[in-house]
Write a protein that holds these residues in place. Structure first.
Motif, PDB file in Angstrom:
ATOM      1  N   ALA A   1       0.811  -1.169   0.184  1.00  0.00           N
ATOM      2  CA  ALA A   1      -0.066   0.021   0.008  1.00  0.00           C
ATOM      3  C   ALA A   1       0.761   1.202   0.055  1.00  0.00           C
TER       4      ALA A   1
ATOM      5  N   TYR B   1      -2.750   7.508   0.228  1.00  0.00           N
ATOM      6  CA  TYR B   1      -3.831   7.399   1.206  1.00  0.00           C
ATOM      7  C   TYR B   1      -4.648   6.110   0.799  1.00  0.00           C
ATOM      8  N   GLU B   2      -5.485   5.530   1.646  1.00  0.00           N
ATOM      9  CA  GLU B   2      -6.387   4.421   1.520  1.00  0.00           C
ATOM     10  C   GLU B   2      -7.822   4.738   2.030  1.00  0.00           C
TER      11      GLU B   2
ATOM     12  N   HIS C   1     -11.371   2.202   2.272  1.00  0.00           N
ATOM     13  CA  HIS C   1     -11.965   1.005   1.826  1.00  0.00           C
ATOM     14  C   HIS C   1     -13.070   0.816   2.596  1.00  0.00           C
TER      15      HIS C   1
ATOM     16  N   TYR D   1     -10.354   7.596   5.890  1.00  0.00           N
ATOM     17  CA  TYR D   1      -9.267   8.000   5.127  1.00  0.00           C
ATOM     18  C   TYR D   1      -8.053   7.923   5.873  1.00  0.00           C
TER      19      TYR D   1
ATOM     20  N   GLN E   1      -3.316   6.939   5.746  1.00  0.00           N
ATOM     21  CA  GLN E   1      -2.264   6.486   5.007  1.00  0.00           C
ATOM     22  C   GLN E   1      -1.284   6.227   6.445  1.00  0.00           C
TER      23      GLN E   1
END
Length: 186
Positions: A25, A28-29, A31, A68, A70
């Motif tokens: 990864a 920013y993620e 999911h 949100y 990271q």
């Protein structure tokens, strides 16, 4: 190695992953599933919309779906983590809308995380272990959210005898169909 994880196992819609080294990864993620990340080793920072926090060994990060975030690593080759991804579970609600960090983590939660890790690291990993993993996961969720965030420090936790009884019940019945309701009833 599967998708950057040395060990990966799914049971009852819960994805258990354990890995060492570089994370796949980046950036920013966000999911559509909840995530619990146990930061075992390495250095880094957690970045969210609202805060930035230093990560150290033994930090537990609780990430609700659609949050949100990271993770930036300062010592990526040594990064070691246990990650649990899961949908909402009716039996154990996931009430938090914001990311939470627990450090230090209560002894009862540390014990459950170490059990999950030991099963995943085992060379003799077998299907019945999935039920044991799932039982430990359900207890981890229940323990993490049993009390308000202010009560999650080790000094304020109730007696760990309850957790010991739950673990014994799971150990004695891991080949049976386990649920949070059955564990709580016993």
């Amino acid at each position: 190695e599967i998708f950057g994880f040395e060990k990966k196992f799914t049971h009852n819609q819960v994805l258990f992953r354990y890995a060492k080294g570089k994370s796949l990864a980046s950036g920013y993620e966000i999911h559509p599933y909840n995530e619990i990340l146990f930061f075992i080793d390495g250095g880094g920072r957690l970045l969210t919309e609202y805060f930035e926090e230093k990560l150290r060994n033994g930090t537990l990060i609780i990430i609700p779906k659609n949050a949100y975030h990271q993770i930036v690593f300062s010592d990526e080759p040594n990064y070691m983590r246990l990650v649990l991804n899961f949908p909402d579970i009716d039996a154990v609600p996931f009430p938090q809308k914001n990311i939470r960090l627990l450090y230090p983590i209560p002894r009862s939660i540390s014990f459950l995380l170490e059990r999950i890790r030991a099963v995943l690291e085992s060379d003799s990993f077998k299907e019945p272990s999935g039920t044991l993993l799932y039982g430990a996961f359900l207890m981890l969720l229940a323990e993490t959210y049993a009390d308000s965030p202010q009560q999650l420090s080790p000094k304020l936790r109730r007696d760990d005898d309850f957790i010991t009884k739950c673990i014994k019940y799971i150990d004695d019945n891991f080949t049976s169909d386990l649920s949070v309701e059955k564990i709580a009833k016993e």
